[in-house]
Write a protein that holds these residues in place. Structure first.
Motif, PDB file in Angstrom:
ATOM      1  N   ARG A 153       1.080   5.755  -1.428  1.00 50.21           N
ATOM      2  CA  ARG A 153       0.644   6.885  -2.241  1.00 50.21           C
ATOM      3  C   ARG A 153       1.849   7.781  -2.522  1.00 50.21           C
ATOM      4  O   ARG A 153       2.502   8.271  -1.596  1.00 50.21           O
ATOM      5  N   ALA A 205       3.974   5.167 -12.082  1.00 49.98           N
ATOM      6  CA  ALA A 205       2.629   4.631 -11.847  1.00 49.98           C
ATOM      7  C   ALA A 205       2.473   3.253 -12.490  1.00 49.98           C
ATOM      8  O   ALA A 205       1.852   2.342 -11.916  1.00 49.98           O
ATOM      9  N   LYS A 206       3.040   3.078 -13.679  1.00 50.73           N
ATOM     10  CA  LYS A 206       2.943   1.802 -14.373  1.00 50.73           C
ATOM     11  C   LYS A 206       3.862   0.754 -13.768  1.00 50.73           C
ATOM     12  O   LYS A 206       3.565  -0.444 -13.818  1.00 50.73           O
ATOM     13  N   THR A 210      -4.743   6.228 -10.609  1.00 47.97           N
ATOM     14  CA  THR A 210      -3.288   6.335 -10.661  1.00 47.97           C
ATOM     15  C   THR A 210      -2.880   6.856 -12.028  1.00 47.97           C
ATOM     16  O   THR A 210      -3.608   6.710 -13.021  1.00 47.97           O
ATOM     17  N   GLY A 211      -1.717   7.496 -12.071  1.00 47.03           N
ATOM     18  CA  GLY A 211      -1.229   8.093 -13.309  1.00 47.03           C
ATOM     19  C   GLY A 211      -1.938   9.374 -13.690  1.00 47.03           C
ATOM     20  O   GLY A 211      -1.793   9.867 -14.813  1.00 47.03           O
ATOM     21  N   ASN A 264       0.168   9.880  -8.419  1.00 52.08           N
ATOM     22  CA  ASN A 264      -0.641  10.918  -9.036  1.00 52.08           C
ATOM     23  C   ASN A 264      -0.023  12.298  -8.837  1.00 52.08           C
ATOM     24  O   ASN A 264       0.870  12.478  -8.003  1.00 52.08           O
ATOM     25  N   TRP A 283       0.866  -1.203   0.000  1.00 50.61           N
ATOM     26  CA  TRP A 283       0.000   0.000   0.000  1.00 50.61           C
ATOM     27  C   TRP A 283       0.893   1.242   0.000  1.00 50.61           C
ATOM     28  O   TRP A 283       1.908   1.287   0.713  1.00 50.61           O
ATOM     29  N   THR A 305      -0.459   3.915  -5.635  1.00 47.03           N
ATOM     30  CA  THR A 305      -0.896   4.852  -6.661  1.00 47.03           C
ATOM     31  C   THR A 305       0.099   6.004  -6.758  1.00 47.03           C
ATOM     32  O   THR A 305       0.748   6.374  -5.787  1.00 47.03           O
ATOM     33  N   GLY A 330       2.249  -0.014  -9.770  1.00 49.80           N
ATOM     34  CA  GLY A 330       0.819  -0.144  -9.504  1.00 49.80           C
ATOM     35  C   GLY A 330       0.407  -1.519  -9.009  1.00 49.80           C
ATOM     36  O   GLY A 330      -0.502  -1.640  -8.184  1.00 49.80           O
ATOM     37  N   ARG A 354       4.327   9.316 -14.431  1.00 52.56           N
ATOM     38  CA  ARG A 354       3.517   8.437 -15.274  1.00 52.56           C
ATOM     39  C   ARG A 354       4.177   7.059 -15.418  1.00 52.56           C
ATOM     40  O   ARG A 354       3.500   6.027 -15.376  1.00 52.56           O
TER      41      ARG A 354
END
Length: 253
Positions: free
Chosen positions: A139, A173-174, A238-239, A184, A137, A182, A177, A170
């Motif tokens: 952020r 994020a990939k 996300t992203g 952002n 988990w 996430t 994930g 970006r």
């Protein structure tokens, strides 16, 4: 439904600045314990630390230079030794300078923006994402800007750093994930801050005419978006590059 960050720890870089203080207070008000990163403002760090403790949350202030990997690593070691490792990382710190044309902007301003936007994000990811992966988990939230879409004259150094930061987020994020993390970005417009309230400079008719909602946003508007993205209510987002600017810029599909 409410934004509940109880049991989470948030690291906010540039936490003693005007926007940073509001983000820090907001995340604490949602139940998070906070790590106050700052570079030089000891007085504001001590004051903010006391505020957060008065709210009933845990807090620690850590001096670090987010543009330097060794300094960020030392911050990580300090946190790990005496506090909870962050579940939420907000990359808010940025270097300020005089905006001017490409032909007149000093070369060092481009370098400083790369270091404070791109490299800060990389340093934070390298130091804190592995712990998030182990927890399943996390952020990562970056503070970008509407300027990254505007590309107006005199914005080149700032935009180059923030657009580079956008690319890092970006891709990240990939990459992470699948681990329940996430990644952002919140992109403020020209935001009303404490300084504006003190000096009575909240209004600007020329800027407001370009904003569909007809007024400037506030630092609290930005902090609210950060809190939302940090919460479980945004678990499947996300992203994203999220403008918080009253519609002044609108990403298109």
């Amino acid at each position: 439904m409410k934004l509940d960050l109880s049991g989470k720890t948030a690291l906010i870089t540039g936490a003693t600045g005007e926007l940073g203080r509001v983000i820090t207070r907001t995340l604490a008000s949602c139940g998070a314990d906070v790590i106050i990163q700052y570079r030089s403002n000891d007085d504001n760090a001590v004051k903010l630390n006391k505020e957060i403790h008065a709210m009933g949350r845990k807090a620690v202030a850590v001096r670090a230079d987010v543009t330097d990997m060794a300094s960020v690593q030392h911050m990580k070691d300090t946190i790990a030794a005496g506090f909870s490792m962050p579940d939420i990382v907000v990359a808010n710190a940025v270097i300020q300078y005089q905006w001017t044309s490409v032909l007149e902007q000093p070369l060092e301003d481009y370098a400083s923006q790369f270091e404070s936007c791109v490299m800060q994000s990389v340093h934070l990811a390298k130091c804190f994402v592995p712990e998030m992966i182990s927890k399943g988990w996390g952020r990562m939230i970056g503070i970008n800007t509407e300027c990254a879409m505007q590309n107006f004259p005199t914005q080149s150094a700032y935009v180059s750093g923030k657009r580079g930061m956008d690319g890092v987020y970006r891709v990240l994020a990939k990459e992470i994930g699948a681990h329940g993390i996430t990644v952002n970005q919140v992109a403020p417009g020209w935001t009303i801050s404490e300084r504006d309230r003190i000096h009575g400079t909240e209004r600007n008719a020329d800027y407001e005419r370009s904003v569909p909602l007809g007024h400037r946003g506030t630092d609290q508007d930005i902090a609210n978006a950060v809190a939302f993205l940090a919460s479980d209510l945004a678990a499947f987002i996300t992203g994203a590059y999220l403008p918080v600017c009253g519609g002044n810029v609108m990403p298109a599909i």
